[in-house]
Design a protein around this motif. Sequence first.
Motif, PDB file in Angstrom:
ATOM      1  N   ASN A 463       0.849  -1.098   0.109  1.00 38.06           N
ATOM      2  CA  ASN A 463       0.151  -0.125   0.023  1.00 38.06           C
ATOM      3  C   ASN A 463       0.895   1.115   0.012  1.00 38.06           C
ATOM      4  O   ASN A 463       0.528   2.288  -0.810  1.00 38.06           O
ATOM      5  CB  ASN A 463      -0.999  -0.003   1.226  1.00 38.06           C
ATOM      6  N   PRO A 464       1.854   1.407   0.838  1.00 36.69           N
ATOM      7  CA  PRO A 464       2.708   2.752   0.610  1.00 36.69           C
ATOM      8  C   PRO A 464       3.250   2.858  -0.501  1.00 36.69           C
ATOM      9  O   PRO A 464       3.405   4.111  -1.031  1.00 36.69           O
ATOM     10  CB  PRO A 464       3.821   2.575   2.012  1.00 36.69           C
ATOM     11  N   VAL A 465       3.647   1.696  -1.194  1.00 37.46           N
ATOM     12  CA  VAL A 465       4.408   1.902  -2.737  1.00 37.46           C
ATOM     13  C   VAL A 465       3.194   2.614  -3.602  1.00 37.46           C
ATOM     14  O   VAL A 465       3.296   3.422  -4.338  1.00 37.46           O
ATOM     15  CB  VAL A 465       4.886   0.526  -3.177  1.00 37.46           C
ATOM     16  N   LEU A 466       2.162   1.671  -3.432  1.00 35.97           N
ATOM     17  CA  LEU A 466       1.080   1.973  -4.548  1.00 35.97           C
ATOM     18  C   LEU A 466       0.429   3.375  -4.082  1.00 35.97           C
ATOM     19  O   LEU A 466       0.158   4.132  -5.246  1.00 35.97           O
ATOM     20  CB  LEU A 466      -0.043   0.931  -4.274  1.00 35.97           C
ATOM     21  N   SER A 467       0.381   3.981  -2.995  1.00 35.67           N
ATOM     22  CA  SER A 467      -0.257   5.178  -2.843  1.00 35.67           C
ATOM     23  C   SER A 467       0.637   6.083  -2.877  1.00 35.67           C
ATOM     24  O   SER A 467       0.237   7.384  -3.729  1.00 35.67           O
ATOM     25  CB  SER A 467      -0.888   5.043  -1.509  1.00 35.67           C
ATOM     26  N   THR A 468       1.903   6.176  -2.957  1.00 34.27           N
ATOM     27  CA  THR A 468       3.073   7.029  -3.264  1.00 34.27           C
ATOM     28  C   THR A 468       3.206   7.193  -4.910  1.00 34.27           C
ATOM     29  O   THR A 468       3.596   7.963  -5.474  1.00 34.27           O
ATOM     30  CB  THR A 468       4.231   6.777  -2.676  1.00 34.27           C
ATOM     31  N   LEU A 469       2.942   5.762  -5.341  1.00 39.98           N
ATOM     32  CA  LEU A 469       3.045   5.876  -6.876  1.00 39.98           C
ATOM     33  C   LEU A 469       1.839   6.574  -7.477  1.00 39.98           C
ATOM     34  O   LEU A 469       1.955   7.576  -8.747  1.00 39.98           O
ATOM     35  CB  LEU A 469       2.828   4.604  -7.438  1.00 39.98           C
ATOM     36  N   ARG A 470       0.610   6.525  -6.881  1.00 40.50           N
ATOM     37  CA  ARG A 470      -0.456   6.901  -7.306  1.00 40.50           C
ATOM     38  C   ARG A 470      -0.206   8.877  -7.348  1.00 40.50           C
ATOM     39  O   ARG A 470      -0.848   9.333  -8.340  1.00 40.50           O
ATOM     40  CB  ARG A 470      -1.623   6.483  -6.512  1.00 40.50           C
ATOM     41  N   PHE A 471       0.073   9.165  -6.215  1.00 34.57           N
ATOM     42  CA  PHE A 471       0.110  10.547  -6.037  1.00 34.57           C
ATOM     43  C   PHE A 471       1.379  11.129  -6.476  1.00 34.57           C
ATOM     44  O   PHE A 471       1.636  12.322  -6.547  1.00 34.57           O
ATOM     45  CB  PHE A 471      -0.422  10.953  -4.705  1.00 34.57           C
ATOM     46  N   PHE A 472       2.621  10.720  -6.332  1.00 42.22           N
ATOM     47  CA  PHE A 472       4.037  11.231  -6.691  1.00 42.22           C
ATOM     48  C   PHE A 472       4.705  10.378  -7.670  1.00 42.22           C
ATOM     49  O   PHE A 472       5.805   9.931  -7.568  1.00 42.22           O
ATOM     50  CB  PHE A 472       4.518  11.097  -5.166  1.00 42.22           C
ATOM     51  N   ARG A 473       3.894   9.895  -8.665  1.00 37.52           N
ATOM     52  CA  ARG A 473       4.791   9.043  -9.563  1.00 37.52           C
ATOM     53  C   ARG A 473       5.884   9.843 -10.294  1.00 37.52           C
ATOM     54  O   ARG A 473       7.027   9.040 -10.685  1.00 37.52           O
ATOM     55  CB  ARG A 473       3.618   8.625 -10.773  1.00 37.52           C
ATOM     56  N   ALA A 474       5.690  10.986 -10.490  1.00 38.13           N
ATOM     57  CA  ALA A 474       6.877  11.703 -11.058  1.00 38.13           C
ATOM     58  C   ALA A 474       8.154  11.440 -10.190  1.00 38.13           C
ATOM     59  O   ALA A 474       9.404  11.513 -10.876  1.00 38.13           O
ATOM     60  CB  ALA A 474       6.674  13.161 -11.012  1.00 38.13           C
ATOM     61  N   GLU A 475       8.023  11.330  -8.788  1.00 37.40           N
ATOM     62  CA  GLU A 475       9.339  11.169  -8.246  1.00 37.40           C
ATOM     63  C   GLU A 475       9.919   9.727  -8.522  1.00 37.40           C
ATOM     64  O   GLU A 475      11.142   9.870  -8.419  1.00 37.40           O
ATOM     65  CB  GLU A 475       9.175  11.062  -6.729  1.00 37.40           C
ATOM     66  N   TYR A 476       9.051   8.800  -8.929  1.00 35.36           N
ATOM     67  CA  TYR A 476       9.649   7.602  -9.241  1.00 35.36           C
ATOM     68  C   TYR A 476      10.139   7.557 -10.653  1.00 35.36           C
ATOM     69  O   TYR A 476      11.074   7.094 -10.932  1.00 35.36           O
ATOM     70  CB  TYR A 476       8.534   6.542  -9.195  1.00 35.36           C
ATOM     71  N   GLU A 477       9.380   8.076 -11.500  1.00 39.51           N
ATOM     72  CA  GLU A 477      10.016   8.403 -12.738  1.00 39.51           C
ATOM     73  C   GLU A 477      11.249   9.320 -12.960  1.00 39.51           C
ATOM     74  O   GLU A 477      12.243   8.804 -13.763  1.00 39.51           O
ATOM     75  CB  GLU A 477       8.937   9.099 -13.772  1.00 39.51           C
ATOM     76  N   ALA A 478      11.475  10.161 -11.924  1.00 37.64           N
ATOM     77  CA  ALA A 478      12.728  11.109 -12.041  1.00 37.64           C
ATOM     78  C   ALA A 478      13.939  10.116 -11.591  1.00 37.64           C
ATOM     79  O   ALA A 478      15.152  10.483 -11.941  1.00 37.64           O
ATOM     80  CB  ALA A 478      12.534  12.013 -11.064  1.00 37.64           C
ATOM     81  N   ALA A 479      13.722   9.203 -10.928  1.00 40.79           N
ATOM     82  CA  ALA A 479      14.499   8.092 -10.366  1.00 40.79           C
ATOM     83  C   ALA A 479      15.087   7.081 -11.510  1.00 40.79           C
ATOM     84  O   ALA A 479      16.023   6.317 -11.117  1.00 40.79           O
ATOM     85  CB  ALA A 479      14.390   7.349  -9.308  1.00 40.79           C
ATOM     86  N   ILE A 480      14.390   6.858 -12.757  1.00 40.47           N
ATOM     87  CA  ILE A 480      14.920   6.215 -13.628  1.00 40.47           C
ATOM     88  C   ILE A 480      16.160   6.926 -14.309  1.00 40.47           C
ATOM     89  O   ILE A 480      15.968   7.908 -15.081  1.00 40.47           O
ATOM     90  CB  ILE A 480      13.653   6.029 -14.626  1.00 40.47           C
ATOM     91  N   SER A 481      17.174   5.836 -14.423  1.00 36.07           N
ATOM     92  CA  SER A 481      18.359   6.556 -15.065  1.00 36.07           C
ATOM     93  C   SER A 481      18.395   6.594 -16.538  1.00 36.07           C
ATOM     94  O   SER A 481      18.889   7.395 -17.153  1.00 36.07           O
ATOM     95  CB  SER A 481      19.701   5.876 -14.389  1.00 36.07           C
ATOM     96  N   ALA A 482      17.717   5.659 -17.134  1.00 39.68           N
ATOM     97  CA  ALA A 482      17.572   5.493 -18.643  1.00 39.68           C
ATOM     98  C   ALA A 482      16.235   6.397 -19.019  1.00 39.68           C
ATOM     99  O   ALA A 482      15.291   6.251 -18.189  1.00 39.68           O
ATOM    100  CB  ALA A 482      17.640   4.104 -19.205  1.00 39.68           C
ATOM    101  N   PRO A 483      16.265   6.824 -19.917  1.00 37.29           N
ATOM    102  CA  PRO A 483      14.803   7.516 -20.463  1.00 37.29           C
ATOM    103  C   PRO A 483      13.648   6.474 -20.521  1.00 37.29           C
ATOM    104  O   PRO A 483      14.028   5.315 -20.819  1.00 37.29           O
ATOM    105  CB  PRO A 483      15.163   8.117 -21.895  1.00 37.29           C
TER     106      PRO A 483
END
Lengths: 486, 239
Positions: A463-483
Amino acid sequence: MGVSWRCCDATACRAAGAAALRQRLEAEVGADRVKPVGCLRLCGMGPLAAADHADGSTELVAGVAGERRLDLAHPFFLLQRSVVLERCGLVNPDSIDDAIAQGAYAALDRCRQLAPQAVIEQVARSGLRGRGGAGYPTGRKWQLVAAQASPTRAVVCNADEGDPGAFMDRAVLEGDPHRLLEGMAIAAHAVGAAEAFIYVRAEYPLAIERLRTAIGAAEARGVLAGLPIQLRIGAGAYVCGEETALLHSIEGGRGTPRPRPPYPAVSGLWGLPTLINNVETFAAVPAILREGGDWYAAMGTATSKGTKVFALSGAIPHTGLIEVEMGTSLRTIVEAMGQSPPGQVKAVQTGGPSGGCVPAALLDTPVDYESLQSLGSIMGSGGMVVIDGAMAMPELARYFMRFCVDESCGKCLPCRAGTVQLAQLLDRFVERRATAADLVQLEQLCGMVKATSLCGLGQSAPNPVLSTLRFFRAEYEAAISAPVVP
Amino acid sequence: MTTLQLQINGRAVSAAGDATVLEAIRSAGLQVPTLCHLDGLTPVGACRLCLVVIEGHPKLEPACVTAVADGMVVHTHTPELDTYRRMAVELFFAEGNHVCAVCVANGACELQAVAVEVGMDHSRFPYQYPRRQVDASHPLFSLDHHRCILCTRCVRVCDEIEAVHVWDVGYRGSSCSIIAGLDQPWGEVAACTNCGKCVDVCPTGALFRKEDGSGEKQPHPERAHQLVEARTEHHWHNQ
Ligand SMILES: Cc1cc2nc3c(=O)[nH]c(=O)nc-3n(C[C@H](O)[C@H](O)[C@H](O)COP(=O)(O)O)c2cc1C
Ligand code: SF4
Ligand code: SF4
Ligand code: SF4
Ligand code: FES
Ligand code: FES
């Protein structure tokens, strides 16, 4: 006529130097005018003491030398609605005389005149739902246990409270233990139980000591009418809060959950129909029977009645214990009561490792079971952690996932092995070396662990992962080193 | 005993009133993978491979511990279930050290068979390569913890059928392991009767006979069931 003092003698204030403050006050006004009490709410400012003046006014001071005066007219205090905590901070938790003088056991006496069915009826009318997390209607649970064809039944109180950031149950146990005993005795009368157990974690030594004293005093007084209440001390594994694991642990076995059904109401402790409720749930019962179910149901929202105790912590000036009416908005709690300057909050985490985050934009969400659930969070048992911009969401998610890795009982594969892999995936996001494939893997594995785990620990660990993905997905995407490849 | 009617994968199936969904699936000649389940032992619902969809149930249900009900509509293979099962098997392989080529159970391993069944040829999850122990202290048998999947069949067979309870599970989470006695070397547990039942029911190469070389283990998981049946029907009495 001088002043008399109530000194907070609960865990947080003890750690902050409550003993020194109390000694000072005793030297000043005499020991007989200083009473140790439970939590006075604003724990983050502790140690706290309240001065009751002869003219009826009260002052609250903080600090070892009582150097800071706190404003009792602040919304932090004014917006509280004390039901469960009505005596917490007023009574001496070690004195049954004090508790009785302030109304303890009156509801139990009255309820003994009532047929068990009438007691259950009041609890059902109140709309009270379990405060341990899942929110199952308490009256319905009592009814279910009472309806079992068995000559006797058991009552169990879940005082395991293992969620990080939660200390509501501890506050009740340390501040007003007789309230819990009274609630349990009422439940035992209602469901026809001949024995009762309180399962409390060993990390709560003060709560255990006060419970021992309270049980001893209540038995000596005969107020429990022969109901034996036994304490069981758990070693402090989070999973032992799960009801079937808790029952195994009381029976002397390994604290691991088993598949339900059968539910404890049908087959629980040693096979007996067993009523298991949370501390706060039981503690709400005496007030419900005293004032009537309808009185309780008049508070709160259509589906979430009454009040809820929260442990408010995190990045805010006011941290401590609050009891508010259900339906109060997160904004009211965080900005008015917690005194967080507008714009400072990034999210509010509720429900601990089983819960999720509500982003600042949705602070007007009312706290009730359904609203929080619709946002992918949960009411949980009442931990409420305010998060500011300094916290990165993948890191927050990893904190809770690591907690679940450590606390998994290891019985079922998805939880035992899946949380390990999830935590490692989150490492990649925290260290900003994730790939687009990792994000896909993360979401899939969250879905799998949630859908296939045996008990609530694994089922809610993502749940903590899913809910942060839901509202703060950009933070996860910004951590992706490859485009990200579409 | 009443007979109940249910539907499994669109097929009408009847089952005894006290049957589990797994029994109903198998008696209809259908299959669902299992690892922790073993006929004759108390089911525990731990491996989660037998999860099925039951219409009207909000969650997936483990077939091995779910009782049948009249009119139940069961699906054993949906795209979702197939995906989850394959992920589960990958997780099993990633959490231990399953090097089949040098394993006593190679070719006779239930984990291996399940991997084939769900179409898993490699794990997409990083292998954890845990450092675990091999307990060779018993005169006849050995336990290689690297290959243990914590199905607890050994624990249950020793407790419920041999009635000795040599085994139990110790520790928590990913540190969980099977322990003998009071977490002693197996050979030091005087209670062990050397009956070999635990070795027979172990689905993998974790428990094996010392004389077994790679690919030579002959497990006999069916013996647990035969023993229970023989005991309940008193095969050894009044013959
Ligand atoms: C992993 C896990 C931990 C739990 N911990 C607690 C706990 O510490 N205290 C509690 O009251 N309920 C806890 N619960 C919920 C209990 O299983 C159970 O639902 C609750 O005690 C029922 O009481 P209630 O109806 O009064 O809420 C936990 C559940 C899970 C799955
Ligand atoms: S136990 Fe089975 S899966 Fe593991 S190494 Fe041996 S043969 Fe392979
Ligand atoms: S050999 Fe028999 S007695 Fe010994 S551990 Fe295995 S099952 Fe138990
Ligand atoms: S040793 Fe074998 S039977 Fe025992 S838990 Fe491990 S895999 Fe299962
Ligand atoms: S513990 Fe002292 S005020 Fe809360
Ligand atoms: S066989 Fe049903 S959960 Fe393992």
